[in-house]
Design a protein around this motif. Structure first.
Motif, PDB file in Angstrom:
ATOM      1  N   ASP A 143      11.136  87.179  44.149  1.00  0.00           N
ATOM      2  CA  ASP A 143      11.610  85.827  44.439  1.00  0.00           C
ATOM      3  C   ASP A 143      10.372  84.994  44.743  1.00  0.00           C
ATOM      4  N   GLY A 144      10.071  84.048  43.888  1.00  0.00           N
ATOM      5  CA  GLY A 144       8.877  83.231  44.056  1.00  0.00           C
ATOM      6  C   GLY A 144       7.752  83.728  43.167  1.00  0.00           C
ATOM      7  N   SER A 145       6.615  83.123  43.357  1.00  0.00           N
ATOM      8  CA  SER A 145       5.500  83.431  42.463  1.00  0.00           C
ATOM      9  C   SER A 145       4.958  84.848  42.713  1.00  0.00           C
ATOM     10  N   ILE A 146       4.133  85.293  41.770  1.00  0.00           N
ATOM     11  CA  ILE A 146       3.501  86.606  41.965  1.00  0.00           C
ATOM     12  C   ILE A 146       2.049  86.432  42.414  1.00  0.00           C
ATOM     13  N   VAL A 147       1.746  85.241  42.882  1.00  0.00           N
ATOM     14  CA  VAL A 147       0.429  84.990  43.502  1.00  0.00           C
ATOM     15  C   VAL A 147       0.672  84.300  44.845  1.00  0.00           C
ATOM     16  N   PRO A 148      -0.314  84.332  45.737  1.00  0.00           N
ATOM     17  CA  PRO A 148      -0.094  83.662  47.029  1.00  0.00           C
ATOM     18  C   PRO A 148       0.005  82.148  46.841  1.00  0.00           C
ATOM     19  N   TYR A 149       0.874  81.537  47.642  1.00  0.00           N
ATOM     20  CA  TYR A 149       0.998  80.077  47.565  1.00  0.00           C
ATOM     21  C   TYR A 149      -0.245  79.444  48.191  1.00  0.00           C
ATOM     22  N   PRO A 150      -0.792  78.437  47.562  1.00  0.00           N
ATOM     23  CA  PRO A 150      -1.996  77.790  48.111  1.00  0.00           C
ATOM     24  C   PRO A 150      -1.807  77.322  49.553  1.00  0.00           C
ATOM     25  N   PRO A 320      18.067  84.875  38.204  1.00  0.00           N
ATOM     26  CA  PRO A 320      18.334  86.289  37.878  1.00  0.00           C
ATOM     27  C   PRO A 320      19.330  86.924  38.857  1.00  0.00           C
ATOM     28  N   SER A 321      20.298  87.626  38.306  1.00  0.00           N
ATOM     29  CA  SER A 321      21.344  88.232  39.143  1.00  0.00           C
ATOM     30  C   SER A 321      20.756  89.220  40.155  1.00  0.00           C
ATOM     31  N   VAL A 322      19.688  89.909  39.776  1.00  0.00           N
ATOM     32  CA  VAL A 322      19.089  90.888  40.705  1.00  0.00           C
ATOM     33  C   VAL A 322      18.564  90.189  41.959  1.00  0.00           C
ATOM     34  N   LEU A 323      18.074  88.962  41.779  1.00  0.00           N
ATOM     35  CA  LEU A 323      17.556  88.236  42.944  1.00  0.00           C
ATOM     36  C   LEU A 323      18.685  87.632  43.777  1.00  0.00           C
ATOM     37  N   ILE A 324      19.780  87.252  43.121  1.00  0.00           N
ATOM     38  CA  ILE A 324      20.945  86.751  43.872  1.00  0.00           C
ATOM     39  C   ILE A 324      21.449  87.864  44.798  1.00  0.00           C
ATOM     40  N   GLU A 325      21.493  89.070  44.239  1.00  0.00           N
ATOM     41  CA  GLU A 325      21.979  90.211  45.025  1.00  0.00           C
ATOM     42  C   GLU A 325      20.985  90.576  46.140  1.00  0.00           C
ATOM     43  N   ALA A 326      19.701  90.622  45.790  1.00  0.00           N
ATOM     44  CA  ALA A 326      18.687  90.986  46.799  1.00  0.00           C
ATOM     45  C   ALA A 326      18.674  89.964  47.931  1.00  0.00           C
ATOM     46  N   ASP A 327      18.816  88.699  47.570  1.00  0.00           N
ATOM     47  CA  ASP A 327      18.826  87.638  48.582  1.00  0.00           C
ATOM     48  C   ASP A 327      20.008  87.807  49.532  1.00  0.00           C
ATOM     49  N   ALA A 328      21.166  88.115  48.944  1.00  0.00           N
ATOM     50  CA  ALA A 328      22.367  88.280  49.776  1.00  0.00           C
ATOM     51  C   ALA A 328      22.212  89.443  50.752  1.00  0.00           C
TER      52      ALA A 328
END
Lengths: 364, 499
Positions: A143-150, A320-328
C-alpha cells in the motif's frame, strides 16, 4: 459566497476543459503512432498465482510527556486458481495484536510525525519480508510507494535519522529478495499527487508532436493547452487521456532528476519505475510503482495485467483486492489506543507524562 | 459446558441487562439459555436475537457494483468476514450462596459464554423433574419441560392458539400426564368439556380406557325438580324479579304436590294458576317452553356427578352432536356449578375442569342471555383455587374470551397465534410477556409453545412431546370431500332406483 462559488466552479471547469481538449488531441495523435503515450493492457487469467497485499494499521497520539504509537501490518495472500480466489492466508495472522511504541518528549512535532511514518513503513516492510519468505508469492503489492516518501526524510542530525536508515536498509533488502526470487514488487499509490508523467509529456511528447506531421489544428490546440501539463497532477490529466484497460508507458522513478532520498536506495535507484492504469470507467487511474532492473515495458505489461484483473470489480473504485483485504485486517481504531492508554494508566496511576494535551481537553 | 462464544463490546453493552457475544461454535439458537461465569456468580441469559455481519456487504452501493461484475465471491475472501452475533438478555445471577439475584454488575467483554448446566436451568425455571408434568422439552436445551402440578394448575391455566396449532394435541399430552400419575404423586379428577369430540379417543386407549368415561351431551339430563327459581332464572336471564317470585311460588307448590316433576309440569301449573298475571304467565310459559324444547330437562338427573368424579380418572362431556350453543352453555353451567358446590362441600376430589372452545362458554362482552355459563366459569376462575377446583381454558380466540377469566389463568401455554388483536390481548393478560416474546409467538411451528406464568419462573419455549396414546386425527379436506361425494353419489343412485 455564491459569487465565490461561481468563480471557483468556472476556474475548475476551465482547467478541466483544457485537460480534456489536450488529452483528446494527444489521443488522436497517438492513433497515428507518432508516439506512444498509452498502451492497452493485455487480459490474463489469474491461474496458479499467489498475490500478497501488505498494508499496515497505525495510530499515534501525543500526550503531555510522551507519545504512543500502535502499529501492525498484515499480509493478505490470495491464491488464485482458474481466475478465482481459491484460498486466502494471513501473515503473521488474521488479526495480529498491535505493537505499542512509546516515545519520550525529546522529539519535535515534525520529528514525531516523521518517526511515526517511518515506524509504520518499517512494520509493513518487516511483514512483507516475512510474507515473501513464508508464502513465496508471484506478486507482492504494497500500500503506497515502494520507496520512502520524501516528506519522511529527516535531517541527518535528527534522532529519527537512524530509523530512516534502517527503513532504507529494509527497502534494499526487499528489492534484493524480490529480485532473487523473481517476485513482482508493486506499490499501489491510493491517492497519488505525482506529476512526473505530465512533466515527461510536456518535455518529450509535446515537442516531438509539434515537430511531427500532424494536422495544423492539432498543433494549434496543443500549443493553446499544453500549459495545463504544468498545472495538473498525473491522475487528473490521465483520467481523460486513458481509456479503461489502458496503461501509460513506464517512467523511471528518478530519471535525471534528483529525487530526495533516492541516493539511499543505492544501486536500486534506477530500478524503480511507475505506470498508471485505468482499471474502471468512473475512477481515476491508479499509480503503480514497481521494481524492474531489466525488460521494463514487459514487466510493466505483466504488472498492469495482473493489477487490472484484481482492481476492476467496481466501476466506481479501482484498488487491488488484496490491499482492500489487508487494510481491513490491519486497520486500527481509536479505541485501541485508548484501551492501551487505560492499561498504562492502571499501572502508573495519574502520571503527568500521560496527561492529555490541553488543546484536546477543553472543559467547554 | 460447551463454549458458545465471547462477549463483545457494543454501543450499549455489555450492561447489567444485556450483552452480545460473537458465536464461535455450537448450535446456538434464538431463545436459548446461556451462562457466563462473572465476578458475581453464574449469570444466566437468554438469546433475544441472532444476526450476521459481514463488512463486504455493509455498503449497498459497493455490493451492487461488485454484484454487477458477479465477482464479489471470486475476488474477495467474503466468508472470512462473516460473524454471527447473539444479542442476549441477562436474566439473573446465581451467587455463591446459591440464590438467584438480579444482575447488578455487567459481564466483561471477553468473557466466555457457554451452554447452561441443565440442573441450573431447571432450578432457574422452577421446573419439577421428579414429580412434574412432562409436556416435552425446553427448546434448544437438553431439559425435560416438567412443570410442577400445583404451580401449573392451582391458579388455573389457559391454552391459547390459532386453529391447527396443536392445542388439542398439547391438551391431550397434559391429560396423559394427569391420568398417568400415581397416588403418591398427587392426582386430580378431570372433567373435560369436549366441544368437538376430540378427547373421546382416550376411552379406547388400552392403557387409559379404565380411567376414562365419555358422556354424550345428548344423554345428559337435568332434574327439573332440583332446580330452584333462581337456577331457572340463571338460564333465562331476561326474567324480572316479579317473574322469578311467581315462578318460585309455582315451584314451591309442585314440590309439595309431587316428588318428581318436569318442565312441562311447571308450564301446566303456571297455566292453571289464576293469581299470576297474564303477561307474566305468557312470558314464563314462552321461556320455559324454549327450555323444554332442548330435551335437556327431565324428572331425574343423569349422570350422577358425585359418583363419576374420581382422582386419576377423566370424564369427557362430548358436546359434538349438540348444535344449540345455549343448550351447551346450560350443560356447562349446570355441571360446573354443581361440581364446584360438591367440591366446596368436600364431596368430590380436587379436580381440573378443561373447557375446550372456552370463548363459546365464557365470552367477553356478550349479554347475559348469550353467556349462560360465563358466571360460573368466572366464579371458578376467581375462587376455585381456594377449593382445589381448577380450570383449564382452551381457546383459539383469546380476545373473545372473558378477560376476568383469562386474567385469572396464571399459567398460559401459548402456541402459535397470529391475529394481532389476540396477541395484544394475550400480552395484556400476562405481564411477563415482552414484545420480543410476543413476536416469537406468531412464528411458532405446530407443537411449539410458550409457557408463561406461575408454572415457570421465566417464559420458556417448549416443544410439546409426542403423545403416548393414539391420536384421532380428522381426515384431510380432499379425502373427506371425496368420501362425501361418494356417499352422495350412492344416495342419489338409491333415489333413482325408487324412480
Amino acid at each position: 459566497m455564491e459569487k465565490t462559488i461561481k468563480t471557483v466552479a468556472k476556474r475548475i471547469k476551465h482547467l478541466s476543459q483544457k485537460r480534456e481538449i489536450l488529452s483528446h488531441v494527444l489521443k488522436k495523435s497517438d492513433k497515428k503512432k507518432i508516439t506512444k503515450f498509452k498502451v492497452p493492457i493485455k487480459k490474463i487469467d489469474l491461474d496458479n498465482l499467489t498475490i500478497c497485499g501488505v498494508d499496515g494499521g497505525f495510530l499515534k497520539k501525543e500526550y503531555h510527556g510522551a507519545g504512543i504509537m500502535l502499529r501492525r501490518a498484515v499480509g493478505a495472500c490470495f491464491r488464485y486458481e482458474k481466475n478465482k480466489l481459491a484460498n486466502v492466508a494471513y501473515i503473521p495472522s488474521i488479526k495480529p495484536i498491535p505493537e505499542p511504541i512509546i516515545v519520550g518528549p525529546e522529539f519535535s512535532d515534525m520529528e514525531f510525525g516523521q518517526l511515526a511514518s517511518l515506524k509504520r513503513v518499517e512494520k509493513e516492510l518487516l511483514v512483507t519480508i516475512v510474507t515473501i519468505k513464508k508464502k513465496d508469492p508471484d506478486v507482492v503489492v504494497l500500500d503506497g510507494s515502494i520507496v520512502p516518501y520524501p516528506s519522511n526524510i529527516p535531517d541527518k542530525d535528527s534522532d529519527v535519522y537512524c530509523t530512516y536508515k534502517y527503513v532504507l536498509k529494509l527497502f534494499r533488502k526487499l528489492y534484493q529478495l524480490c529480485t532473487k526470487k523473481k517476485i513482482l514488487l508493486v506499490g499501489a499509490v491510493e491517492d497519488s499527487r505525482g506529476c512526473r508523467y505530465c512533466k515527461v509529456l510536456l518535455k518529450k511528447a509535446v515537442p516531438s508532436l509539434l515537430k511531427a506531421d500532424i494536422p495544423k489544428k492539432f498543433k494549434t490546440k496543443i500549443k493553446e493547452n499544453k500549459d495545463i501539463l504544468n498545472n495538473t497532477t498525473d491522475t487528473l490529466f490521465l483520467y481523460y487521456l486513458l481509456d479503461v484497460g489502458e496503461r501509460t508507458a513506464a517512467i523511471s522513478y528518478t530519471s535525471k532528476e534528483n529525487i530526495p532520498g533516492s541516493k539511499g536506495l543505492k544501486k536500486w535507484t534506477k530500478a524503480i519505475h511507475a505506470i498508471y492504469i485505468k482499471a474502471v470507467p468512473f475512477d481515476r487511474p491508479l499509480r503503480l510503482d514497481f521494481l524492474a532492473t531489466k525488460n521494463i515495458e514487459k514487466t510493466a505489461d505483466k504488472i498492469a495485467s495482473i493489477i487490472w484483473q484484481i482492481s476492476k470489480h467496481n466501476r466506481l473504485y479501482s484498488y487491488p483486492s488484496v490491499l482492500i483485504e489487508a487494510d481491513a485486517r490491519a486497520k486500527l481504531t481509536e479505541s485501541e489506543i485508548a484501551h492501551f492508554k487505560a492499561a498504562l494508566n492502571e499501572k502508573l496511576g495519574r502520571n503527568p507524562s500521560l496527561f492529555d494535551l490541553r488543546r484536546e481537553m477543553r472543559p467547554f | 459446558m460447551a463454549k458458545f462464544g465471547t462477549i463483545i463490546t457494543t454501543p450499549d453493552g455489555p450492561s447489567v441487562s444485556s450483552f452480545s457475544f460473537v458465536i464461535q461454535s455450537g448450535n446456538v439458537k434464538k431463545g436459548q439459555f446461556v451462562s457466563v461465569k462473572t465476578e458475581e456468580g453464574v449469570l444466566i441469559g437468554t438469546i433475544k436475537n441472532i444476526y450476521k455481519t459481514n463488512r463486504y456487504f455493509e455498503s449497498a452501493g459497493a455490493v451492487r457494483e461488485y454484484d454487477k461484475a458477479g465477482e464479489l465471491y471470486s475476488a474477495f475472501p467474503v466468508k472470512e468476514w462473516e460473524y454471527t452475533i447473539a444479542e442476549t438478555k441477562a436474566l439473573g445471577v446465581y451467587g455463591k450462596d446459591g440464590l438467584l439475584n438480579r444482575p447488578s454488575f455487567p459481564p466483561s467483554p471477553g468473557m466466555v459464554v457457554t451452554d447452561i448446566d441443565p440442573k441450573l436451568l431447571n432450578k432457574f425455571l422452577g421446573l419439577d423433574q421428579e414429580r412434574g408434568l412432562d409436556l416435552g422439552t425446553v427448546q434448544q436445551q437438553k431439559l425435560r419441560a416438567k412443570f410442577n402440578l400445583t404451580k401449573m394448575l392451582q391458579k388455573h391455566m389457559a391454552i391459547l392458539a390459532i386453529s391447527g396449532a396443536g392445542k388439542s394435541y398439547a391438551t391431550s399430552v397434559l391429560i396423559e400426564e394427569l391420568l398417568s400419575r400415581s397416588p403418591k404423586q398427587g392426582r386430580v379428577a378431570l372433567l373435560v368439556i369436549d366441544n368437538h369430540g376430540e378427547y373421546i379417543g382416550f376411552e379406547k386407549d388400552p392403557k387409559l380406557k379404565n380411567k376414562v368415561q365419555v358422556i354424550d351431551g345428548d344423554d345428559i339430563k337435568i332434574a327439573a325438580n332440583r332446580l330452584s327459581e333462581k337456577g331457572i332464572a340463571a338460564m333465562l336471564p331476561r326474567m324480572s324479579a316479579v317473574q322469578v317470585r311467581d315462578l318460585g311460588k309455582i315451584i314451591s307448590y309442585l314440590r309439595e304436590e309431587k316428588e318428581a316433576y318436569s318442565i312441562s309440569d311447571i308450564i301446566n301449573a303456571l297455566k292453571e294458576d289464576e293469581n299470576i298475571s297474564k303477561a307474566t304467565k305468557e312470558a314464563l310459559v314462552g321461556w320455559l317452553s324454549e327450555l323444554q324444547s332442548m330435551r335437556l330437562f327431565s324428572t331425574s338427573e343423569w349422570p350422577n356427578i358425585e359418583n363419576m368424579m374420581r382422582q386419576g380418572h377423566m370424564v369427557v362431556i362430548n358436546l359434538k352432536k349438540i348444535l344449540n350453543l345455549k343448550k351447551k352453555q346450560i350443560i356447562v353451567n349446570h355441571l360446573s356449578r354443581k361440581l364446584f358446590n360438591l367440591r366446596k362441600q368436600g364431596i368430590v376430589p380436587p379436580y381440573l375442569e378443561i373447557i375446550e372452545e372456552a370463548h363459546n362458554f365464557c365470552p367477553e362482552g356478550k349479554r347475559a342471555e348469550a353467556a349462560l355459563s360465563r358466571g360460573i366459569i368466572e366464579l371458578l376462575a376467581r375462587e376455585g383455587r381456594k377449593f382445589y377446583a381448577n380450570l383449564c381454558l382452551i381457546s383459539q380466540r383469546p380476545i373473545q374470551l372473558s378477560t376476568t377469566a383469562l386474567s385469572q389463568c396464571n399459567t398460559q401455554m401459548v402456541l402459535k397465534v397470529t391475529n394481532p388483536y389476540d396477541l395484544d390481548h394475550i400480552a395484556k393478560s400476562s405481564e411477563s410477556i415482552t414484545r420480543s416474546t410476543l413476536d416469537m409467538i406468531s412464528t411458532l411451528k405446530v407443537g411449539e409453545a410458550l409457557m408463561v406464568g406461575e408454572a415457570t419462573n421465566y417464559p420458556v419455549f417448549i416443544k410439546v412431546r409426542k403423545r403416548r396414546t393414539k391420536e384421532s386425527h380428522g381426515k384431510k379436506l380432499e379425502d373427506f370431500a371425496i368420501l362425501y361425494e361418494k356417499k352422495l353419489g350412492s344416495k342419489l343412485a338409491k333415489g333413482e332406483d325408487f324412480l
